[in-house]
Every structure is written in structure tokens, then in C-alpha cells.
Design a protein around this motif. Structure first.
Motif, PDB file in Angstrom:
ATOM      1  N   ALA A  89       0.826  -1.202   0.000  1.00  0.00           N
ATOM      2  CA  ALA A  89       0.000   0.000   0.000  1.00  0.00           C
ATOM      3  C   ALA A  89       0.862   1.253   0.000  1.00  0.00           C
ATOM      4  CB  ALA A  89      -0.926  -0.010   1.212  1.00  0.00           C
ATOM      5  N   THR A  90       0.248   2.389  -0.286  1.00  0.00           N
ATOM      6  CA  THR A  90       0.992   3.649  -0.299  1.00  0.00           C
ATOM      7  C   THR A  90       1.497   4.034   1.080  1.00  0.00           C
ATOM      8  OG1 THR A  90      -1.132   4.818  -0.128  1.00  0.00           O
ATOM      9  CG2 THR A  90      -0.186   4.564  -2.335  1.00  0.00           C
ATOM     10  N   ASP A  91       0.906   3.494   2.135  1.00  0.00           N
ATOM     11  CA  ASP A  91       1.413   3.755   3.489  1.00  0.00           C
ATOM     12  C   ASP A  91       2.473   2.741   3.893  1.00  0.00           C
ATOM     13  OD1 ASP A  91      -0.032   1.442   3.918  1.00  0.00           O
ATOM     14  OD2 ASP A  91      -1.372   2.282   5.438  1.00  0.00           O
ATOM     15  N   HIS A  92       2.935   1.905   2.914  1.00  0.00           N
ATOM     16  CA  HIS A  92       3.980   0.894   3.083  1.00  0.00           C
ATOM     17  C   HIS A  92       3.520  -0.318   3.885  1.00  0.00           C
ATOM     18  CE1 HIS A  92       7.147   3.330   1.224  1.00  0.00           C
ATOM     19  NE2 HIS A  92       6.580   4.356   1.831  1.00  0.00           N
ATOM     20  N   SER A  93       2.239  -0.432   4.177  1.00  0.00           N
ATOM     21  CA  SER A  93       1.734  -1.657   4.787  1.00  0.00           C
ATOM     22  C   SER A  93       1.653  -2.744   3.722  1.00  0.00           C
ATOM     23  CB  SER A  93       0.360  -1.425   5.420  1.00  0.00           C
ATOM     24  OG  SER A  93      -0.602  -1.083   4.432  1.00  0.00           O
ATOM     25  N   VAL A  94       1.721  -4.005   4.172  1.00  0.00           N
ATOM     26  CA  VAL A  94       1.702  -5.155   3.268  1.00  0.00           C
ATOM     27  C   VAL A  94       0.481  -6.010   3.589  1.00  0.00           C
ATOM     28  CG1 VAL A  94       2.918  -7.237   2.523  1.00  0.00           C
ATOM     29  CG2 VAL A  94       4.215  -5.159   3.051  1.00  0.00           C
ATOM     30  N   TRP A  95      -0.239  -6.410   2.549  1.00  0.00           N
ATOM     31  CA  TRP A  95      -1.443  -7.230   2.684  1.00  0.00           C
ATOM     32  C   TRP A  95      -1.249  -8.498   1.870  1.00  0.00           C
ATOM     33  CZ3 TRP A  95      -5.930  -5.277   5.306  1.00  0.00           C
ATOM     34  CH2 TRP A  95      -5.752  -3.975   5.800  1.00  0.00           C
ATOM     35  N   CYS A  96      -1.554  -9.665   2.478  1.00  0.00           N
ATOM     36  CA  CYS A  96      -1.259 -10.942   1.835  1.00  0.00           C
ATOM     37  C   CYS A  96      -2.469 -11.870   1.834  1.00  0.00           C
ATOM     38  CB  CYS A  96      -0.107 -11.647   2.559  1.00  0.00           C
ATOM     39  SG  CYS A  96       1.424 -10.695   2.636  1.00  0.00           S
ATOM     40  N   THR A  97      -2.467 -12.780   0.871  1.00  0.00           N
ATOM     41  CA  THR A  97      -3.458 -13.843   0.813  1.00  0.00           C
ATOM     42  C   THR A  97      -2.794 -15.095   0.272  1.00  0.00           C
ATOM     43  OG1 THR A  97      -5.699 -14.411   0.060  1.00  0.00           O
ATOM     44  CG2 THR A  97      -4.260 -13.328  -1.529  1.00  0.00           C
ATOM     45  N   GLY A  98      -3.318 -16.267   0.652  1.00  0.00           N
ATOM     46  CA  GLY A  98      -2.760 -17.517   0.164  1.00  0.00           C
ATOM     47  C   GLY A  98      -2.126 -18.353   1.251  1.00  0.00           C
ATOM     48  N   HIS A  99      -1.189 -19.186   0.854  1.00  0.00           N
ATOM     49  CA  HIS A  99      -0.562 -20.138   1.768  1.00  0.00           C
ATOM     50  C   HIS A  99       0.479 -19.444   2.655  1.00  0.00           C
ATOM     51  CE1 HIS A  99       1.600 -24.245   2.387  1.00  0.00           C
ATOM     52  NE2 HIS A  99       0.603 -24.098   3.230  1.00  0.00           N
ATOM     53  N   ASN A 100       0.383 -19.697   3.957  1.00  0.00           N
ATOM     54  CA  ASN A 100       1.262 -19.044   4.930  1.00  0.00           C
ATOM     55  C   ASN A 100       2.212 -20.058   5.564  1.00  0.00           C
ATOM     56  OD1 ASN A 100       2.174 -16.805   6.497  1.00  0.00           O
ATOM     57  ND2 ASN A 100       0.899 -17.443   8.207  1.00  0.00           N
ATOM     58  N   PHE A 101       2.828 -20.899   4.757  1.00  0.00           N
ATOM     59  CA  PHE A 101       3.731 -21.938   5.249  1.00  0.00           C
ATOM     60  C   PHE A 101       4.817 -21.333   6.134  1.00  0.00           C
ATOM     61  CE2 PHE A 101       7.544 -24.519   5.008  1.00  0.00           C
ATOM     62  CZ  PHE A 101       7.059 -25.801   5.227  1.00  0.00           C
ATOM     63  N   SER A 102       4.994 -21.908   7.306  1.00  0.00           N
ATOM     64  CA  SER A 102       6.023 -21.483   8.254  1.00  0.00           C
ATOM     65  C   SER A 102       5.922 -19.987   8.573  1.00  0.00           C
ATOM     66  CB  SER A 102       7.418 -21.815   7.708  1.00  0.00           C
ATOM     67  OG  SER A 102       8.378 -21.836   8.726  1.00  0.00           O
ATOM     68  N   ASN A 103       4.690 -19.470   8.514  1.00  0.00           N
ATOM     69  CA  ASN A 103       4.411 -18.051   8.794  1.00  0.00           C
ATOM     70  C   ASN A 103       5.209 -17.110   7.882  1.00  0.00           C
ATOM     71  OD1 ASN A 103       2.893 -16.107  10.214  1.00  0.00           O
ATOM     72  ND2 ASN A 103       4.624 -15.644  11.532  1.00  0.00           N
ATOM     73  N   LYS A 104       5.413 -17.534   6.640  1.00  0.00           N
ATOM     74  CA  LYS A 104       6.215 -16.714   5.727  1.00  0.00           C
ATOM     75  C   LYS A 104       5.557 -15.378   5.409  1.00  0.00           C
ATOM     76  CE  LYS A 104       4.273 -18.651   1.461  1.00  0.00           C
ATOM     77  NZ  LYS A 104       4.562 -19.256   0.150  1.00  0.00           N
ATOM     78  N   LEU A 105       4.231 -15.277   5.562  1.00  0.00           N
ATOM     79  CA  LEU A 105       3.531 -14.024   5.271  1.00  0.00           C
ATOM     80  C   LEU A 105       3.346 -13.152   6.510  1.00  0.00           C
ATOM     81  CD1 LEU A 105       0.749 -15.395   2.881  1.00  0.00           C
ATOM     82  CD2 LEU A 105       3.031 -14.533   2.293  1.00  0.00           C
ATOM     83  N   LEU A 106       3.797 -13.650   7.659  1.00  0.00           N
ATOM     84  CA  LEU A 106       3.675 -12.919   8.926  1.00  0.00           C
ATOM     85  C   LEU A 106       2.222 -12.555   9.208  1.00  0.00           C
ATOM     86  CD1 LEU A 106       6.803 -10.574   8.914  1.00  0.00           C
ATOM     87  CD2 LEU A 106       6.462 -12.654  10.252  1.00  0.00           C
ATOM     88  N   LEU A 107       1.374 -13.572   9.174  1.00  0.00           N
ATOM     89  CA  LEU A 107      -0.039 -13.391   9.472  1.00  0.00           C
ATOM     90  C   LEU A 107      -0.354 -14.050  10.813  1.00  0.00           C
ATOM     91  CD1 LEU A 107      -1.542 -14.215   5.981  1.00  0.00           C
ATOM     92  CD2 LEU A 107      -1.075 -11.964   6.939  1.00  0.00           C
ATOM     93  N   THR A 108      -1.015 -13.351  11.694  1.00  0.00           N
ATOM     94  CA  THR A 108      -1.373 -13.894  13.001  1.00  0.00           C
ATOM     95  C   THR A 108      -2.869 -13.743  13.223  1.00  0.00           C
ATOM     96  OG1 THR A 108      -1.081 -11.812  14.188  1.00  0.00           O
ATOM     97  CG2 THR A 108       0.864 -13.173  13.899  1.00  0.00           C
TER      98      THR A 108
END
Length: 243
Positions: A89-108
């Protein structure tokens, strides 16, 4: 012209994109994301693990606008991994979807702003905000690990089976050691490559493979290997996905 299983021996127009002014394209192993000049996101292809971000695992043979995004989210860039998709995003936040193997997307669960978690989301069917922080400029997505380019340095998380993270903290986001400013990052299945400035040297963490990575050494634990042939000056690293 946009079938999931179709093969083409020459470039073919994606007719279903007519009417959309496309500004960016990102390709995973079996899915595609495009960003329009109006800031709208469209995805299609294989839908396993929710990588398309439409709230399901369904596959799509033609582009469909992603509707489940915050109204105030303005997309700056898009990135596709083999089984996931990320938005910057323009505020430098990151948004993810899909497989989060070994928490690679840093989703909690609940989106808590933490760097170490005991419970992680296995997959996301729609875009969720990643807990990565700082001024992220690029996201490089592999099957089991992710590298974020942020503030002149590379930060990695996920699996470290081949020393591709440059550290041993796993699902905790950690800065990768580098002697110079990192200006670009790229990943393969088992490795991470960093472009350093001002020397314009490319170094590698992880294991090289036949094909695209034959010029690379295997790095020792937490120690990068200099890419053979890097006497040439590099300006950019391409995001190379190894299937």
C-alpha cells in the motif's frame, strides 16, 4: 485466451482485460494479478490456498476484481509468489493472501502487531494485513520463505532449511546480514539473492540449483556466498520463481 490449462506458443492477448487500463502485472506459478491505473486489483488462475484473494479456493479462467479490500487501501505495488499474493500500500503496509507456510507471510490471528507468534494462520482466503513494519519497498515470495526490502536492508522469515533466511529465528522477522546497503532482493525455491550498493555486488543465501542458479555457490550457515560472475555491474534483480 485466458483459460487455466491453455498453452500458447506465441503471445496472446488477454481479451477479458479489454476495458481495463493495466499498470502492473505479477505472475505466480499458476496465477496472475494485475493492478489497474484506477487502483483496482484483478486476479485469476489457480485458486488453491486462497491465493487469488476472493474469499474461496476456487480457480478462475478469467480476471475478476478483488472486492474484499478496505475502502481506504490504496495499492502501490503487487507481488505474486508460487502460492500467494501480496499488496504493498501507499502507506507501506503489506497485505497478503494464500498459503502461509512457516508463517512466511507474517499473518497472526486477529492481525496483532507482533514479530514472534505461537499460532499462525495456515492459509488466507482473502487479503489480511501482514505484521511486517517499516517502509517496505518490495516483497519477494517463495514457497517457504519471504524477503522484504525495507529501509536499505533485507528482512526475511519462514523456513530456513537451506540457510536461505540468513538467520536462524525462523518465523520471526529478522534482518539479513549485509555489508552494504541492499537495493534489491529476489528469491528462488531454496535461496535469497541481494543486490548491494555501492559495489553492485550480488550475494546469495541458501542453495543454488541447476538452471537459473548455476552461477551460485551454496552458502554456509548465516554466511552469504558471492555470486560467480558478479564483476559485472547489476542494476536490478528479477523475481525468479523456481517450481
Amino acid at each position: 485466451s485466458s483459460g487455466i490449462n491453455a498453452e500458447y506458443g506465441r503471445p496472446s492477448v488477454v481479451h477479458s482485460l479489454f476495458g481495463w487500463e493495466v499498470s502492473k502485472v505479477a505472475c505466480g506459478s499458476q496465477h496472475v494479478a494485475v493492478l489497474t491505473s484506477e487502483g483496482e486489483l484483478l486476479t485469476w488462475g489457480l485458486g488453491y490456498d486462497g491465493r487469488l484473494g476472493h474469499g474461496s479456493r476456487d480457480s478462475l479462467s478469467s480476471p475478476l476484481k478483488v472486492s474484499d479490500l478496505p475502502d481506504d487501501l490504496t495499492i502501490r505495488d503487487i507481488f505474486a509468489g508460487p502460492d500467494c499474493t501480496a499488496l504493498l500500500a501507499t502507506d507501506h503496509s503489506v497485505w497478503c493472501t494464500g498459503h502461509n507456510f512457516s508463517n512466511k507471510l507474517l499473518l497472526t490471528p486477529g492481525g496483532d502487531d507482533v514479530t514472534t507468534v505461537t499460532a499462525t494462520v495456515g492459509e488466507c482466503l482473502s487479503f489480511q494485513r501482514s505484521t511486517v513494519w517499516g517502509r517496505v519497498e518490495k516483497v519477494a515470495l517463495a514457497y517457504t520463505h519471504t524477503v522484504f526490502l525495507r529501509d536499505g536492508s533485507a528482512w526475511s522469515c519462514g523456513s530456513n532449511d537451506h540457510n536461505q533466511l540468513g538467520h536462524t529465528t525462523g518465523n520471526r522477522l529478522t534482518r539479513m546480514p549485509a555489508q552494504e546497503t541492499v537495493v534489491d532482493v529476489a528469491v528462488t525455491l531454496q535461496s535469497t539473492l541481494l543486490l548491494l550498493s555501492p559495489s553492485q555486488t550480488v550475494v546469495q543465501y541458501g542453495m543454488g540449483r541447476e538452471g537459473a542458479q548455476t552461477v551460485c555457490q551454496k552458502s554456509e550457515e548465516n554466511v552469504p556466498a558471492r555470486v560467480f560472475g558478479a564483476d559485472d555491474q547489476y542494476a536490478v534483480l528479477t523475481h525468479n520463481l523456481t517450481s
